[in-house]
Design a protein around this motif. Structure first.
Motif, PDB file in Angstrom:
ATOM      1  N   LEU A  26      89.336  51.129  97.559  1.00 48.01           N
ATOM      2  CA  LEU A  26      90.653  52.051  96.824  1.00 48.01           C
ATOM      3  C   LEU A  26      90.324  52.864  95.565  1.00 48.01           C
ATOM      4  CD1 LEU A  26      92.950  48.691  96.625  1.00 48.01           C
ATOM      5  CD2 LEU A  26      93.431  50.865  97.970  1.00 48.01           C
ATOM      6  N   SER A  27      90.593  53.981  95.471  1.00 56.81           N
ATOM      7  CA  SER A  27      90.237  54.995  94.456  1.00 56.81           C
ATOM      8  C   SER A  27      91.651  55.167  93.503  1.00 56.81           C
ATOM      9  CB  SER A  27      89.804  55.974  95.172  1.00 56.81           C
ATOM     10  OG  SER A  27      89.369  57.090  94.312  1.00 56.81           O
ATOM     11  N   LEU A  28      91.444  55.128  92.285  1.00 53.49           N
ATOM     12  CA  LEU A  28      92.164  55.511  91.276  1.00 53.49           C
ATOM     13  C   LEU A  28      92.284  57.033  91.034  1.00 53.49           C
ATOM     14  CD1 LEU A  28      94.776  54.158  90.003  1.00 53.49           C
ATOM     15  CD2 LEU A  28      93.436  53.624  88.000  1.00 53.49           C
ATOM     16  N   ASP A  29      93.365  57.814  91.494  1.00 54.47           N
ATOM     17  CA  ASP A  29      93.252  59.333  91.377  1.00 54.47           C
ATOM     18  C   ASP A  29      94.038  59.845  90.357  1.00 54.47           C
ATOM     19  OD1 ASP A  29      92.868  61.850  92.288  1.00 54.47           O
ATOM     20  OD2 ASP A  29      94.302  61.975  93.937  1.00 54.47           O
ATOM     21  N   ASP A  30      93.537  61.151  89.914  1.00 54.52           N
ATOM     22  CA  ASP A  30      94.081  61.897  88.601  1.00 54.52           C
ATOM     23  C   ASP A  30      94.114  60.948  87.514  1.00 54.52           C
ATOM     24  OD1 ASP A  30      94.779  63.534  90.644  1.00 54.52           O
ATOM     25  OD2 ASP A  30      96.779  63.000  90.750  1.00 54.52           O
TER      26      ASP A  30
END
Ligand code: C2E
Ligand code: MG
Ligand code: MG
Ligand code: MG
Length: 295
Positions: free
Chosen positions: A182-186
């Motif tokens: 999982l990647s936390l964008d922006d």
């Protein structure tokens, strides 16, 4: 059924007043047609590992999948012009599932070609989390495709975390249990509530372009960027800086210890076919030959 012509559609996205029911109706029809006619297409943007101080010969880590609508009359329509409408109408679920299927096929292909370390990052909308939809879709995907789940990354925007509700946290944890990353964008564009970061299973944080734009000229942006980088590192997260347009921007982040970059300076998003040709096994062999000749 009322269909919008190309021009009507163009006009309605231009003054896209989101409360305008008619505009949404036109967009909905356009999206439905695009789904039926298979007008959606995927672009891939490289994500690089820049290890050398001069940023030369960065190594490909993976790519982010970015959808476009290739309209026969209007040309290429960027996601910001149809994703918000698709989220309102719920069509994002069908679109999102299609993107995930395509991503699984790409990952399969990469693994066959021997690119076992390359990852593929896919954007997901908050709507896709409804009724545990995304979780179920990912479970089904991993049953049907022999892919290494750790090479699939789901990007969710920081703003999504604002409705930090139980069901969302639950799904994120379950998705992580599947092995999917999982990647936390922006990051930095929302409220940046730091307290959730250590509770949620994000392995990667993507620093938003808005921090990068002025990092060379605005000392405050640079300080903030450093705080984010230090915080993410101390939480053991990977960091990707997006929107690098200038070499100097990358150098600043590199001095802070960041190694993963995405942005026009390195490569623009490109059609899937172009990406495949550029980063094929054959191209890879040529590149390593070049490197060994040089070194
Ligand atoms: P994002 O996930 O933050 O993706 C990064 C955006 O920044 C992309 O815009 C990319 O083309 C752009 N970008 C990358 N490097 C640079 C740079 O150096 N300079 C500038 N100016 N821009 C750069 P794009 O492709 O127009 O996508 C916009 C947004 O649409 C994405 O932002 C993402 O939130 C959404 N999106 C794209 N594909 C999908 C999808 O399949 N599903 C969903 N739900 N959303 C998507
Ligand atoms: Mg993204
Ligand atoms: Mg982003
Ligand atoms: Mg964005």
């Amino acid at each position: 059924i009322k269909h919008g012509s190309g021009n009507q559609y163009r006009a309605c996205i231009r003054d896209s007043n989101q409360k305008d029911g008619e505009a949404l109706f036109l967009q909905e029809n356009m999206i439905r047609e695009a789904l039926t006619m298979r007008w959606f297409t995927l672009y891939l943007q490289p994500i690089y590992l820049a290890n050398s101080p001069n940023l030369d010969a960065p190594e490909l880590l993976g790519a982010e999948v970015l959808i476009r609508l290739e309209h026969p009359e209007l040309g290429l329509i960027p996601p910001n012009d149809f994703i918000p409408a698709a989220e309102k109408t719920g069509q994002i679920i069908e679109i999102g599932n299609w993107v995930l299927e395509e991503a699984a096929v790409i990952l399969c292909e990469w693994q066959k070609q021997g690119f076992s370390t390359r990852y593929l990052s896919v954007n997901a909308s908050v709507v896709q989390f409804r009724d545990h939809g995304l979780l179920h879709q990912l479970e089904s995907l991993l049953e049907r495709y022999p892919i290494n789940p750790t090479k699939l990354v789901i990007e969710v925007t920081e703003n999504l975390m604002l409705d930090n509700e139980e069901s969302l946290r639950y799904q994120l944890k379950e998705i992580r249990k599947l092995g999917v990353n999982l990647s936390l964008d922006d990051f930095g564009t929302g409220f940046s509530c730091l307290s959730y970061l250590h509770e949620l299973p994000f392995g990667t944080l993507k620093i938003d372009r808005s921090f990068v734009m002025n990092v060379e000229t605005n000392p405050r942006d640079k300080k903030l960027a450093r705080v984010i980088v230090d915080m993410a590192s101390s939480l053991g997260m990977q960091i990707v800086v997006e929107g690098i347009e200038q070499r100097g921007q990358a150098e600043i982040f590199q001095a802070m210890g960041v190694r993963a970059f995405q942005g026009y300076h390195f490569a623009r998003p490109m059609p899937q076919k172009v990406f495949e040709a550029r980063f094929s096994p054959a191209a890879d062999t040529r590149l390593s030959q070049l490197r060994s000749q040089k070194g």
